[in-house]
Design an enzyme around this catalytic site. Sequence first.
Site, PDB file in Angstrom:
ATOM      1  N   CYS A  61      13.631  11.282   5.934  1.00 14.88           N
ATOM      2  CA  CYS A  61      14.025  10.536   7.116  1.00 14.88           C
ATOM      3  C   CYS A  61      15.179  11.050   7.509  1.00 14.88           C
ATOM      4  O   CYS A  61      15.167  10.742   8.645  1.00 14.88           O
ATOM      5  CB  CYS A  61      13.172   9.089   6.814  1.00 14.88           C
ATOM      6  N   GLU A  79      10.410   1.353   9.370  1.00 12.71           N
ATOM      7  CA  GLU A  79      11.365   2.189   9.198  1.00 12.71           C
ATOM      8  C   GLU A  79      10.659   3.507   9.332  1.00 12.71           C
ATOM      9  O   GLU A  79       9.806   4.310   8.844  1.00 12.71           O
ATOM     10  CB  GLU A  79      11.878   2.190   8.164  1.00 12.71           C
ATOM     11  N   LYS A 116       0.797  -1.258  -0.550  1.00 16.08           N
ATOM     12  CA  LYS A 116      -0.069  -0.081   0.238  1.00 16.08           C
ATOM     13  C   LYS A 116       0.930   1.068  -0.145  1.00 16.08           C
ATOM     14  O   LYS A 116       1.391   1.735   1.321  1.00 16.08           O
ATOM     15  CB  LYS A 116      -0.925   0.337   1.321  1.00 16.08           C
ATOM     16  N   GLU A 151       9.856  15.894  14.847  1.00 19.13           N
ATOM     17  CA  GLU A 151      10.210  16.137  13.150  1.00 19.13           C
ATOM     18  C   GLU A 151       9.281  17.214  12.532  1.00 19.13           C
ATOM     19  O   GLU A 151       8.272  16.484  13.060  1.00 19.13           O
ATOM     20  CB  GLU A 151       9.875  14.885  13.046  1.00 19.13           C
TER      21      GLU A 151
HETATM   22  P1  NAD Z   1       2.179   8.158   7.553  1.00 19.98           P
HETATM   23  O1  NAD Z   1       2.952   7.125   8.514  1.00 19.98           O
HETATM   24  O2  NAD Z   1       0.697   9.324   7.664  1.00 19.98           O
HETATM   25  O3  NAD Z   1       2.071   7.199   6.509  1.00 19.98           O
HETATM   26  C1  NAD Z   1       3.303   5.599   6.132  1.00 19.98           C
HETATM   27  C2  NAD Z   1       1.672   4.995   5.984  1.00 19.98           C
HETATM   28  O4  NAD Z   1       0.834   4.463   6.657  1.00 19.98           O
HETATM   29  C3  NAD Z   1       0.933   5.954   4.326  1.00 19.98           C
HETATM   30  O5  NAD Z   1       1.056   5.241   3.112  1.00 19.98           O
HETATM   31  C4  NAD Z   1      -0.216   5.456   5.485  1.00 19.98           C
HETATM   32  O6  NAD Z   1      -1.232   6.243   4.302  1.00 19.98           O
HETATM   33  C5  NAD Z   1      -0.599   4.180   6.201  1.00 19.98           C
HETATM   34  N1  NAD Z   1      -0.881   4.363   7.379  1.00 19.98           N
HETATM   35  C6  NAD Z   1      -1.755   5.820   8.165  1.00 19.98           C
HETATM   36  N2  NAD Z   1      -2.800   5.232   8.622  1.00 19.98           N
HETATM   37  C7  NAD Z   1      -2.344   3.382   9.178  1.00 19.98           C
HETATM   38  C8  NAD Z   1      -2.132   3.179   9.966  1.00 19.98           C
HETATM   39  N3  NAD Z   1      -3.030   3.724  11.196  1.00 19.98           N
HETATM   40  N4  NAD Z   1      -2.717   1.761   9.823  1.00 19.98           N
HETATM   41  C9  NAD Z   1      -1.357   0.788   9.024  1.00 19.98           C
HETATM   42  N5  NAD Z   1      -0.824   2.046   7.756  1.00 19.98           N
HETATM   43  C10 NAD Z   1      -1.734   3.566   7.850  1.00 19.98           C
HETATM   44  O7  NAD Z   1       3.775   8.824   7.577  1.00 19.98           O
HETATM   45  P2  NAD Z   1       3.604  10.025   6.608  1.00 19.98           P
HETATM   46  O8  NAD Z   1       3.731  11.213   7.134  1.00 19.98           O
HETATM   47  O9  NAD Z   1       2.806   9.599   5.160  1.00 19.98           O
HETATM   48  O10 NAD Z   1       5.566   9.622   6.294  1.00 19.98           O
HETATM   49  C11 NAD Z   1       6.225  10.444   6.526  1.00 19.98           C
HETATM   50  C12 NAD Z   1       7.239   9.731   7.375  1.00 19.98           C
HETATM   51  O11 NAD Z   1       8.042   8.786   7.358  1.00 19.98           O
HETATM   52  C13 NAD Z   1       7.965  10.930   8.411  1.00 19.98           C
HETATM   53  O12 NAD Z   1       7.960  10.440  10.303  1.00 19.98           O
HETATM   54  C14 NAD Z   1       9.499  10.440   8.204  1.00 19.98           C
HETATM   55  O13 NAD Z   1      10.642  10.285   9.125  1.00 19.98           O
HETATM   56  C15 NAD Z   1       9.229   8.908   7.972  1.00 19.98           C
HETATM   57  N6  NAD Z   1       9.837   8.491   7.125  1.00 19.98           N
HETATM   58  C16 NAD Z   1      11.275   7.234   7.394  1.00 19.98           C
HETATM   59  C17 NAD Z   1      11.551   6.282   6.835  1.00 19.98           C
HETATM   60  C18 NAD Z   1      12.893   5.610   6.901  1.00 19.98           C
HETATM   61  O14 NAD Z   1      13.253   4.730   6.771  1.00 19.98           O
HETATM   62  N7  NAD Z   1      13.092   5.196   8.477  1.00 19.98           N
HETATM   63  C19 NAD Z   1      12.172   6.838   5.459  1.00 19.98           C
HETATM   64  C20 NAD Z   1      10.588   7.553   4.065  1.00 19.98           C
HETATM   65  C21 NAD Z   1      10.014   8.300   5.514  1.00 19.98           C
END
Ligand code: NAD
Length: 544
Positions: free
Chosen positions: A315, A281, A208, A413
Amino acid sequence: MTDTTADAQAPAADEAGRNPAAPGGARTVASAVTPALVERLARGITAGEGAELVVTAAPLTGEPLASLPQSTPADVEEAYRRARRAQQAWAALPVRRRAAVLLRFHDLLLARQDEVLDLIQAETGKTRLHAFEEVLAAASAARHYGRKAASYLRDRRRGGALPVLTHTLEGRRPKGVIGQISPWNYPLELSVSDALPAFAAGNAVVNKPDTQTALTALWARELLVEAGLPADVWQIVVGDGPVVGPAVVEHADYVSFTGSTRTGRQVAQQAAGRLVGASLELGGKNALLVLADADLDRAAEGAVRACFSSAGQLCISIERLLVHRSVADEFLARFTARTKALRLGGGLAYGADMGSLVSDRQLETVTRHVDEAVKAGATVLAGGRPRPDLGPLFYEPTVLDGVTPGMAVCTEETFGPVVSVYRFDSEDEAVEIANSTPYGLNSSVWTKDSRRGRAVAARLHTGTVNVNEAYAAAYGSVASPMGGMGDSGLGRRHGAEGILRFTEAQTVATQRLLPIGPSHGLDDERFAALLTTGLRAMKALGFR
Ligand code: NAD
């Protein structure tokens, strides 16, 4: 392609709204990502007939980009059914045949990069160079696992229970179907760099992606199918995170999640309830340390890349700059000058230094963090305001001084182009400040003495540390694990851990000649005495 760039600190053409003449407009985006391409890619989503449609917008212009069918939880179940069926034949292939698909994908990706660069830019608003970083990272992961999967996964001979008599092999079996949930910020890299090792290990994946960047994931899937992956082995579902995300976790044999720490905790709890493993991650509040002996020009150049790549929506990007007091003024003069000279732009050509934010939500967080900090006494050394003259979601690269612990920008963050400056007097103090957040994703250390840099690195509580580089040295070292400590995650991508997590270890021990129990007329007591002697002998002879 029109040139769309403007100096970060140039006066905004129209503070009140978008500059209609701003380059990177709808026509530019639409010309690169044709309706035919969008329509073709959208057909790759597992969703039922008459599915609800959601329209995404191009961040550079706010114009509609794609109309995508939304999967329901029932569609997710169907995706798992198809993936499970396809996985068995896929897993039955020799690992080298599966790995060859990754190597073909590598070549196709490099050859077709222009198309995906356009797509990434259209969906995220980042510059072409930052989009290219994704091609670089995805190709590196494909090469690494294409070449190394067979060796990571091969059966390994282990010492048996009884020397000579027990022949023991440790093998690796695929988990089955991996549930993969990915964010919007690196849509190519984060859809493939975890999926590729999962495929190489014989798994299928139900993925997803974030709806905003689903086209890029769908494009990558098409390319991998062209490279030889059976189509049903990679299912893509699209939909509202809190609805479709839990449905993906609900049926997974293992979960690979990339996203925020808040969502990661929910995913981890759901996976734990089902007793399936998960790698997470998550977010960071990464620090860059400029030691007193650093080459200040190189450090300033590296810090700009560290803080403002993909407009800070990375990230592993840096949000805290820790500078030794003795060089702080000199370093900051160079760093802020470079920051102010960055050229913002949204064109689909190389040249701009920083692009747009991706969404209203990102712009709101960035604006709030900066405005609240300034209100509470922080000083703006560079940037500090949105740039609607360039596009609806542009925000200047921003450097803040005088940030204190009560401010959100100090501890939370931001995930945007905002960095705060802190001064330190000793290495101990620098390490203490760097380690003072619950996160532990990435850090960067600048010094002319690389041995000293590595000694400081060993004291930093982060999964990756870059010495004299921003983030790409560690992230690009795909043979070595990458991931977070503390609130930044669980598990690792890349290297051996990055593929073994998608497998179950299985020990197959074959007993020869004699059973491990009283036999050949030995009673229990004599059998116990014999094995006691045997154990002593094994230790004396150095058996492990
Ligand atoms: P997010 O947690 O809002 O969403 C990430 C994914 O999870 C999306 O596909 C979203 O639709 C899905 N999601 C949302 N609610 C969910 C639930 N209840 N259950 C399962 N899936 C759900 O994060 P974001 O704002 O899209 O991304 C930014 C974040 O990602 C930042 O905190 C960034 O640091 C982190 N990030 C980490 C890495 C890493 O490698 N550590 C890499 C990229 C981004």
